[in-house]
Design a protein around this motif. Structure first.
Motif, PDB file in Angstrom:
ATOM      1  N   LYS A   1       3.757   2.560  11.413  1.00  0.00           N
ATOM      2  CA  LYS A   1       4.123   1.516  10.462  1.00  0.00           C
ATOM      3  C   LYS A   1       4.092   2.079   9.050  1.00  0.00           C
ATOM      4  O   LYS A   1       3.179   2.817   8.691  1.00  0.00           O
ATOM      5  N   ALA A   2       5.089   1.740   8.273  1.00  0.00           N
ATOM      6  CA  ALA A   2       5.148   2.195   6.883  1.00  0.00           C
ATOM      7  C   ALA A   2       4.101   1.461   6.064  1.00  0.00           C
ATOM      8  O   ALA A   2       3.700   0.342   6.394  1.00  0.00           O
ATOM      9  N   ASN A   3       3.662   2.107   4.982  1.00  0.00           N
ATOM     10  CA  ASN A   3       2.760   1.448   4.056  1.00  0.00           C
ATOM     11  C   ASN A   3       3.377   1.504   2.660  1.00  0.00           C
ATOM     12  O   ASN A   3       4.410   2.137   2.447  1.00  0.00           O
ATOM     13  N   GLU A   4       2.724   0.840   1.730  1.00  0.00           N
ATOM     14  CA  GLU A   4       3.244   0.731   0.358  1.00  0.00           C
ATOM     15  C   GLU A   4       3.564   2.097  -0.250  1.00  0.00           C
ATOM     16  O   GLU A   4       4.550   2.256  -0.956  1.00  0.00           O
ATOM     17  N   GLN A   5       2.746   3.094   0.045  1.00  0.00           N
ATOM     18  CA  GLN A   5       2.955   4.427  -0.510  1.00  0.00           C
ATOM     19  C   GLN A   5       4.229   5.087   0.017  1.00  0.00           C
ATOM     20  O   GLN A   5       4.739   6.016  -0.598  1.00  0.00           O
ATOM     21  N   ASP A   6       4.744   4.620   1.141  1.00  0.00           N
ATOM     22  CA  ASP A   6       5.963   5.182   1.729  1.00  0.00           C
ATOM     23  C   ASP A   6       7.236   4.635   1.084  1.00  0.00           C
ATOM     24  O   ASP A   6       8.308   5.216   1.258  1.00  0.00           O
ATOM     25  N   SER A   7       7.142   3.534   0.349  1.00  0.00           N
ATOM     26  CA  SER A   7       8.337   2.824  -0.109  1.00  0.00           C
ATOM     27  C   SER A   7       9.268   3.681  -0.965  1.00  0.00           C
ATOM     28  O   SER A   7      10.486   3.647  -0.780  1.00  0.00           O
TER      29      SER A   7
ATOM     30  N   LEU B   1      13.697  -5.438  -0.347  1.00  0.00           N
ATOM     31  CA  LEU B   1      13.790  -5.630   1.103  1.00  0.00           C
ATOM     32  C   LEU B   1      12.884  -4.633   1.830  1.00  0.00           C
ATOM     33  O   LEU B   1      12.179  -5.006   2.774  1.00  0.00           O
ATOM     34  N   ILE B   2      12.879  -3.391   1.377  1.00  0.00           N
ATOM     35  CA  ILE B   2      12.015  -2.382   1.989  1.00  0.00           C
ATOM     36  C   ILE B   2      10.552  -2.785   1.839  1.00  0.00           C
ATOM     37  O   ILE B   2       9.771  -2.734   2.800  1.00  0.00           O
ATOM     38  N   LYS B   3      10.159  -3.212   0.634  1.00  0.00           N
ATOM     39  CA  LYS B   3       8.774  -3.637   0.414  1.00  0.00           C
ATOM     40  C   LYS B   3       8.420  -4.847   1.278  1.00  0.00           C
ATOM     41  O   LYS B   3       7.310  -4.937   1.798  1.00  0.00           O
ATOM     42  N   LYS B   4       9.362  -5.783   1.446  1.00  0.00           N
ATOM     43  CA  LYS B   4       9.115  -6.956   2.290  1.00  0.00           C
ATOM     44  C   LYS B   4       8.929  -6.541   3.744  1.00  0.00           C
ATOM     45  O   LYS B   4       8.024  -7.031   4.428  1.00  0.00           O
ATOM     46  N   ASP B   5       9.780  -5.644   4.227  1.00  0.00           N
ATOM     47  CA  ASP B   5       9.637  -5.164   5.603  1.00  0.00           C
ATOM     48  C   ASP B   5       8.270  -4.515   5.812  1.00  0.00           C
ATOM     49  O   ASP B   5       7.622  -4.733   6.843  1.00  0.00           O
ATOM     50  N   ILE B   6       7.836  -3.721   4.830  1.00  0.00           N
ATOM     51  CA  ILE B   6       6.517  -3.086   4.937  1.00  0.00           C
ATOM     52  C   ILE B   6       5.423  -4.152   4.956  1.00  0.00           C
ATOM     53  O   ILE B   6       4.524  -4.124   5.809  1.00  0.00           O
ATOM     54  N   LYS B   7       5.499  -5.107   4.037  1.00  0.00           N
ATOM     55  CA  LYS B   7       4.494  -6.175   3.957  1.00  0.00           C
ATOM     56  C   LYS B   7       4.450  -6.994   5.243  1.00  0.00           C
ATOM     57  O   LYS B   7       3.379  -7.368   5.717  1.00  0.00           O
ATOM     58  N   ASP B   8       5.638  -7.256   5.833  1.00  0.00           N
ATOM     59  CA  ASP B   8       5.722  -8.050   7.056  1.00  0.00           C
ATOM     60  C   ASP B   8       5.360  -7.250   8.312  1.00  0.00           C
ATOM     61  O   ASP B   8       5.330  -7.799   9.410  1.00  0.00           O
TER      62      ASP B   8
ATOM     63  N   GLY C   1       8.350  -2.410   9.067  1.00  0.00           N
ATOM     64  CA  GLY C   1       8.939  -1.171   8.567  1.00  0.00           C
ATOM     65  C   GLY C   1       8.206   0.013   9.169  1.00  0.00           C
ATOM     66  O   GLY C   1       6.976   0.028   9.241  1.00  0.00           O
ATOM     67  N   TYR C   2       8.953   0.997   9.632  1.00  0.00           N
ATOM     68  CA  TYR C   2       8.357   2.162  10.283  1.00  0.00           C
ATOM     69  C   TYR C   2       8.894   3.449   9.655  1.00  0.00           C
ATOM     70  O   TYR C   2       9.995   3.478   9.117  1.00  0.00           O
ATOM     71  N   VAL C   3       8.097   4.508   9.765  1.00  0.00           N
ATOM     72  CA  VAL C   3       8.502   5.831   9.302  1.00  0.00           C
ATOM     73  C   VAL C   3       8.105   6.857  10.361  1.00  0.00           C
ATOM     74  O   VAL C   3       7.264   6.596  11.222  1.00  0.00           O
ATOM     75  N   ILE C   4       8.734   8.017  10.272  1.00  0.00           N
ATOM     76  CA  ILE C   4       8.350   9.141  11.121  1.00  0.00           C
ATOM     77  C   ILE C   4       7.492  10.059  10.273  1.00  0.00           C
ATOM     78  O   ILE C   4       7.900  10.473   9.193  1.00  0.00           O
ATOM     79  N   LYS C   5       6.306  10.347  10.753  1.00  0.00           N
ATOM     80  CA  LYS C   5       5.375  11.231  10.046  1.00  0.00           C
ATOM     81  C   LYS C   5       5.270  12.537  10.821  1.00  0.00           C
ATOM     82  O   LYS C   5       5.124  12.539  12.040  1.00  0.00           O
ATOM     83  N   ASP C   6       5.345  13.624  10.080  1.00  0.00           N
ATOM     84  CA  ASP C   6       5.164  14.946  10.669  1.00  0.00           C
ATOM     85  C   ASP C   6       3.670  15.229  10.715  1.00  0.00           C
ATOM     86  O   ASP C   6       2.994  15.184   9.684  1.00  0.00           O
ATOM     87  N   SER C   7       3.145  15.498  11.861  1.00  0.00           N
ATOM     88  CA  SER C   7       1.710  15.689  12.022  1.00  0.00           C
ATOM     89  C   SER C   7       1.283  17.144  11.883  1.00  0.00           C
ATOM     90  O   SER C   7       0.139  17.481  12.138  1.00  0.00           O
ATOM     91  N   ILE C   8       2.193  18.006  11.454  1.00  0.00           N
ATOM     92  CA  ILE C   8       1.840  19.422  11.287  1.00  0.00           C
ATOM     93  C   ILE C   8       0.917  19.574  10.085  1.00  0.00           C
ATOM     94  O   ILE C   8       1.165  19.027   9.019  1.00  0.00           O
ATOM     95  N   ASP C   9      -0.129  20.300  10.253  1.00  0.00           N
ATOM     96  CA  ASP C   9      -1.093  20.547   9.171  1.00  0.00           C
ATOM     97  C   ASP C   9      -0.418  21.417   8.111  1.00  0.00           C
ATOM     98  O   ASP C   9       0.002  22.540   8.397  1.00  0.00           O
ATOM     99  N   ALA C  10      -0.308  20.896   6.894  1.00  0.00           N
ATOM    100  CA  ALA C  10       0.368  21.606   5.821  1.00  0.00           C
ATOM    101  C   ALA C  10      -0.278  22.950   5.521  1.00  0.00           C
ATOM    102  O   ALA C  10       0.385  23.886   5.091  1.00  0.00           O
ATOM    103  N   SER C  11      -1.564  23.081   5.761  1.00  0.00           N
ATOM    104  CA  SER C  11      -2.243  24.345   5.472  1.00  0.00           C
ATOM    105  C   SER C  11      -1.740  25.467   6.363  1.00  0.00           C
ATOM    106  O   SER C  11      -1.859  26.637   6.028  1.00  0.00           O
TER     107      SER C  11
END
Length: 66
Positions: free
Chosen positions: A5-11, A42-49, A52-62
């Motif tokens: 699920k997307a969060n406010e920081q993703d908007s 609309l994007i912020k509303k979808d996140i609030k509701d 809204g979804y995002v794809i996160k890369d789980s690879i460790d940046a280090s």
């Protein structure tokens, strides 16, 4: 990669990606999206509701540092 699920920081990242998609689509003569749709509000509303979804890369940046 994980779908979460997307969060406010993703908007802003979401809007940036959508803007790039709009440019690419218009270059191909596709006018499905524009500067008015989908809107930042609309994007912020979808996140609030919670729909809204995002794809996160789980690879460790280090691991990719040189």
């Amino acid at each position: 990669m994980d779908i979460v699920k997307a969060n406010e920081q993703d908007s802003h990242s979401i809007i940036d990606m959508i803007s790039k998609c709009i440019t690419s689509m218009e270059d191909q003569g596709i006018y499905q999206w524009n500067e008015d749709y989908p809107s930042f509000e609309l994007i912020k509303k979808d996140i609030k509701d919670g729909c809204g979804y995002v794809i996160k890369d789980s690879i460790d940046a280090s691991l990719t540092r040189q």
